[in-house]
Write a protein that holds these residues in place. Structure first.
Motif: not given
Length: 124
Positions: A1-20
């Motif tokens: 069974q295929v499973q996909l689990v995301e992580s890494g979201g949250g709050s980020v400032q305009v112009g900032g970076s985020v990695r999911l």
């Protein structure tokens, strides 16, 4: 069974970076397409980027130049690096997979497997 689990979201400032990140499991095929979609309340799910090992990475015009999709084949993880984040990047981000066809699709109906999503909030 295929499973996909995301992580890494949250709050980020305009112009900032985020990695999911998306941890993928439950499949053995090497002919798969992994993609990121995003969705805001009341809006349709929007395709963001796609990866398939035998194709050039694909990006939506709205994120091109600010977003990088990557895949760790050894650990079966998909990443989405977003730089110079804009207010319109705020959304729930979903990892998706399909194993059919000979190329990576970009429409949500083409994907059979979805994660639960991770929220990105952009602070101005």
């Amino acid at each position: 069974q295929v499973q996909l689990v995301e992580s890494g979201g949250g709050s980020v400032q305009v112009g900032g970076s985020v990695r999911l990140a998306c941890a993928a499991s439950g499949y053995t095929s090497d002919r798969f397409c992994l993609a990121w979609f995003r969705q805001t309340p009341g809006m349709r799910r929007e395709w963001v980027a796609a990866f398939r090992s035998d194709e050039v990475d694909k990006y939506a015009d709205s994120v091109k130049g600010r977003v990088t999709i990557s895949h760790d084949n050894r650990n079966h993880k998909l990443y989405l690096q977003m730089d110079n984040v804009r207010p319109e990047d705020a959304a729930m981000y979903y990892c998706a997979a399909h194993f059919r066809g000979t190329y990576c699709k970009t429409t949500s109906v083409s994907f059979d497997h979805w994660g639960q999503g991770t929220q990105v909030t952009v602070l101005s």
